[in-house]
Design a protein around this motif. Structure first.
Motif, PDB file in Angstrom:
ATOM      1  N   UNK A  93      -1.873  48.481 -14.311  1.00 51.16           N
ATOM      2  CA  UNK A  93      -2.607  49.411 -12.417  1.00 51.16           C
ATOM      3  C   UNK A  93      -2.450  51.352 -13.125  1.00 51.16           C
ATOM      4  N   UNK A  94      -1.463  51.993 -13.485  1.00 54.24           N
ATOM      5  CA  UNK A  94      -1.801  53.412 -14.095  1.00 54.24           C
ATOM      6  C   UNK A  94      -2.040  53.716 -14.874  1.00 54.24           C
TER       7      UNK A  94
ATOM      8  N   UNK B 168      -4.535  55.801 -17.165  1.00 51.62           N
ATOM      9  CA  UNK B 168      -5.608  55.898 -16.719  1.00 51.62           C
ATOM     10  C   UNK B 168      -7.110  56.129 -17.959  1.00 51.62           C
TER      11      UNK B 168
ATOM     12  N   UNK C   3      -6.539  57.577 -20.865  1.00 53.20           N
ATOM     13  CA  UNK C   3      -5.993  57.327 -22.069  1.00 53.20           C
ATOM     14  C   UNK C   3      -6.182  55.844 -22.670  1.00 53.20           C
TER      15      UNK C   3
ATOM     16  N   UNK D 245      -4.684  66.975 -17.675  1.00 47.95           N
ATOM     17  CA  UNK D 245      -4.653  65.815 -16.144  1.00 47.95           C
ATOM     18  C   UNK D 245      -4.367  65.914 -14.734  1.00 47.95           C
ATOM     19  N   UNK D 246      -5.357  66.971 -14.374  1.00 47.13           N
ATOM     20  CA  UNK D 246      -5.642  67.192 -13.157  1.00 47.13           C
ATOM     21  C   UNK D 246      -7.173  67.806 -12.520  1.00 47.13           C
ATOM     22  N   UNK D 247      -7.709  67.257 -13.983  1.00 48.16           N
ATOM     23  CA  UNK D 247      -9.014  67.321 -12.869  1.00 48.16           C
ATOM     24  C   UNK D 247      -9.820  69.215 -13.378  1.00 48.16           C
TER      25      UNK D 247
ATOM     26  N   UNK E  11     -14.175  63.334 -14.482  1.00 46.62           N
ATOM     27  CA  UNK E  11     -13.277  63.472 -15.024  1.00 46.62           C
ATOM     28  C   UNK E  11     -12.758  62.176 -15.362  1.00 46.62           C
TER      29      UNK E  11
ATOM     30  N   UNK F 245      -9.372  61.565 -16.178  1.00 46.81           N
ATOM     31  CA  UNK F 245      -8.607  61.772 -16.282  1.00 46.81           C
ATOM     32  C   UNK F 245      -7.687  61.403 -14.461  1.00 46.81           C
ATOM     33  N   UNK F 246      -8.877  61.679 -13.437  1.00 41.18           N
ATOM     34  CA  UNK F 246      -8.553  61.349 -12.353  1.00 41.18           C
ATOM     35  C   UNK F 246      -9.284  60.081 -11.712  1.00 41.18           C
ATOM     36  N   UNK F 247      -9.593  59.568 -13.183  1.00 42.18           N
ATOM     37  CA  UNK F 247      -9.926  57.691 -12.893  1.00 42.18           C
ATOM     38  C   UNK F 247      -8.598  56.803 -13.372  1.00 42.18           C
ATOM     39  N   UNK F 248      -8.545  55.864 -12.403  1.00 44.28           N
ATOM     40  CA  UNK F 248      -8.004  54.820 -13.753  1.00 44.28           C
ATOM     41  C   UNK F 248      -8.746  53.534 -13.930  1.00 44.28           C
TER      42      UNK F 248
ATOM     43  N   UNK G 177      -8.462  51.060 -14.212  1.00 43.00           N
ATOM     44  CA  UNK G 177      -9.189  49.539 -13.819  1.00 43.00           C
ATOM     45  C   UNK G 177      -9.764  49.964 -13.202  1.00 43.00           C
ATOM     46  N   UNK G 178     -10.306  50.806 -12.587  1.00 43.29           N
ATOM     47  CA  UNK G 178     -11.273  51.113 -11.576  1.00 43.29           C
ATOM     48  C   UNK G 178     -12.766  51.148 -12.813  1.00 43.29           C
ATOM     49  N   UNK G 179     -12.602  51.211 -13.551  1.00 43.61           N
ATOM     50  CA  UNK G 179     -13.415  51.377 -14.970  1.00 43.61           C
ATOM     51  C   UNK G 179     -14.423  49.949 -15.185  1.00 43.61           C
TER      52      UNK G 179
ATOM     53  N   UNK H 112       2.770  51.091  -9.509  1.00 43.35           N
ATOM     54  CA  UNK H 112       1.870  51.247  -7.905  1.00 43.35           C
ATOM     55  C   UNK H 112       0.658  49.831  -8.376  1.00 43.35           C
TER      56      UNK H 112
ATOM     57  N   UNK I  42      -1.849  47.578  -7.843  1.00 41.54           N
ATOM     58  CA  UNK I  42      -3.478  48.480  -7.391  1.00 41.54           C
ATOM     59  C   UNK I  42      -4.499  47.506  -6.593  1.00 41.54           C
TER      60      UNK I  42
ATOM     61  N   UNK J  68      -5.889  61.348  -6.755  1.00 46.73           N
ATOM     62  CA  UNK J  68      -5.467  60.969  -8.809  1.00 46.73           C
ATOM     63  C   UNK J  68      -4.141  62.021  -9.224  1.00 46.73           C
ATOM     64  N   UNK J  69      -4.963  63.509  -8.896  1.00 44.15           N
ATOM     65  CA  UNK J  69      -4.645  64.686  -9.396  1.00 44.15           C
ATOM     66  C   UNK J  69      -3.145  64.417  -8.828  1.00 44.15           C
TER      67      UNK J  69
ATOM     68  N   UNK K 283     -15.087  51.008  -4.574  1.00 38.05           N
ATOM     69  CA  UNK K 283     -16.170  50.306  -4.804  1.00 38.05           C
ATOM     70  C   UNK K 283     -16.521  49.033  -3.378  1.00 38.05           C
TER      71      UNK K 283
END
Lengths: 185, 273
Positions: free
Chosen positions: A36-37, A39, A42, A58-60, A75, A77-80, A82-84, B6, B8, B38-39, B56
């Motif tokens: 989950x964690x 990025x 990566x 790595x903080x946008x 960015x 680096x501000x998205x997981x 898994x979100x993609x 964590x 998710x 996220x930052x 979503x």
């Protein structure tokens, strides 16, 4: 996981658990595993091997890792990762299909809009999105858009020139093709 | 610079998010656009046990204008870009249209959400300031109840709000442009897109001046006056600049912050006349 993300089932991933994520990278369906964690930046580089996208702060703040998510610059680096899952991700590699530089990249070359090139991949992705929305930007608008990126080599002036040049050439190209169409009408 | 581990959870419906918050509220953070969260996770300034992703959740993604009620309602998953690029925004909520260019950068606004910025409650953030200046409100929902809080009650301090651990900021509502109101917005920061050292928003009518100031106190502060002019207005701005309790910090001194409140306050009010 693509299956469970459809419909009305809440998708759950426990910490440390690795699951398969499938996305469309520059038009090709690609899969990889992540926890989950992880990025998105990566995941693209290490799991999918597309190292054109660079990782800076790595903080946008620096903008080096900017990619398109469903066509919109953001960015990675501000998205997981898994979100993609199930989304369309475009990176700098997609700007030069068949190893031919796109018009933005050619303009950067003409104007010496890069030196070390670390920031360039992200800047190109921002410009690609922005010029779709604002095809005829002013210099102030281009500078405003570039404020989301850090470049330590160029001083930005050649980057601004390259972006304005591409915008002008695209408009001329459109005007020329309209003239041709008119002549054939 | 990687987040701590964590669990998710991806909420596909509002109900999913509310159930997850009811179950693990204290240990959970809601992930919407992630442009602040996220930052914070990457730097490990926060290490929540559970992340509830609402990016979503389609039913939270709407941006609606209700002319009858006079409100622009922005759902929890709607991005700042979704609102900023509305062609009609300048007629609907002009102050928002003025503030957006000051919020970080184009690439961040593409993914950052309006509700996320309000819920984060950074004292120097522009969207809480605009919400406070316009007298907008925040719609909170948990599995048990709905409630609506005016901006003035929602913001409680630096990164502190009235949201309870099991509540979701479901939407925020900005009042639409009212006849006779004029607006101004400006801020001062070290670089374009950085956090504001002082930000000011003004709403001026034929008989009133409302000034909201961000970046000085621990939350946006709103002050209302009659249509003061010249030395009276200078005096009121000076009183306000002292009342905000400016502090010295690594960026600028308290005296310079008071100076900025007086100068930027004057400027936005002039701009809005």
């Amino acid at each position: 996981m693509s299956n469970t993300s459809n419909g009305n089932v809440m998708h759950v991933m426990r910490q440390g658990e690795r699951q398969c994520v499938t996305l469309t990278l520059n038009g090709r369906e690609r899969s990889g595993y992540c926890e989950p964690r992880e990025l998105l930046s990566d995941f693209i580089r290490q799991e999918l091997g597309a190292t054109g996208t660079h990782v800076g702060c790595e903080h946008g703040v620096c903008g080096a890792c900017t990619v398109h998510v469903d066509g919109v610059a953001g960015r990675s680096c501000l998205m997981l990762a898994v979100q993609a899952d199930g989304r369309r991700i475009d990176t700098v590699e997609g700007l030069a299909p068949d190893m031919q530089l796109g018009d933005l990249q050619q303009a950067f070359q003409r104007h010496h809009a890069l030196q070390c090139g670390f920031c360039t991949a992200g800047i190109l992705m921002s410009c690609a999105d922005y010029l779709q929305r604002v095809p005829d930007p002013s210099e102030a608008q281009v500078r405003d858009m570039l404020s989301g990126h850090l470049c330590r080599c160029t001083g930005y002036t050649p980057i601004v020139a390259a972006v304005l040049d591409v915008a002008a050439r695209r408009r001329q190209g459109e005007a020329a093709s309209e003239t041709v169409e008119a002549a054939h009408a | 610079m990687k987040p701590a581990p964590f669990d998710y959870l991806r909420a596909m419906t509002t109900q999913h998010a509310l159930d997850a918050l009811a179950q693990s509220g204290e240990d959970a953070r809601v992930l919407a656009g992630g442009q602040s969260l996220m930052a914070v996770l990457n730097m490990r300034l926060a290490q929540p046990r559970v992340l509830i992703d609402i990016s979503r959740t389609d039913e939270l993604g709407s941006v609606r204008v209700d002319h009858k009620a006079g409100l622009l309602t922005v759902g929890a998953a709607a991005t700042q870009g979704n609102v900023e690029w509305r062609e009609t925004l300048r007629d609907e909520v002009p102050l928002l249209a003025m503030a957006f260019p000051h919020i970080s950068h184009f690439q961040i606004r593409n993914r950052g959400t309006v509700c996320g910025s309000v819920a984060h409650a950074d004292p120097s953030a522009e969207l809480p300031l605009v919400l406070a200046a316009l007298g907008g409100d925040v719609m909170l929902r948990s599995r048990k109840k709905h409630r609506v809080l005016p901006a003035g009650e929602f913001f409680q301090g630096m990164l502190m709000t009235a949201r309870e651990p099991d509540e979701l900021v479901e939407a925020v509502r900005f009042p639409l442009k009212r006849p006779g109101e004029r607006y101004g917005f400006t801020e001062f920061s070290a670089r374009h897109g950085d956090f504001a050292m002082v930000a000011c928003a003004a709403v001026v009518t034929s008989d009133s001046i409302r000034l909201a100031v961000g970046g000085v106190a621990d939350r946006p502060v709103v002050e209302q006056w009659p249509r003061l002019r010249d030395e009276d207005l200078r005096g009121a701005l000076n009183d306000l600049s002292w009342k905000l309790g400016a502090q010295d910090d690594a960026h600028i001194s308290a005296a310079y912050r008071r100076h900025l409140v007086r100068q930027l306050g004057w400027r936005v009010i002039e701009e809005a006349k």
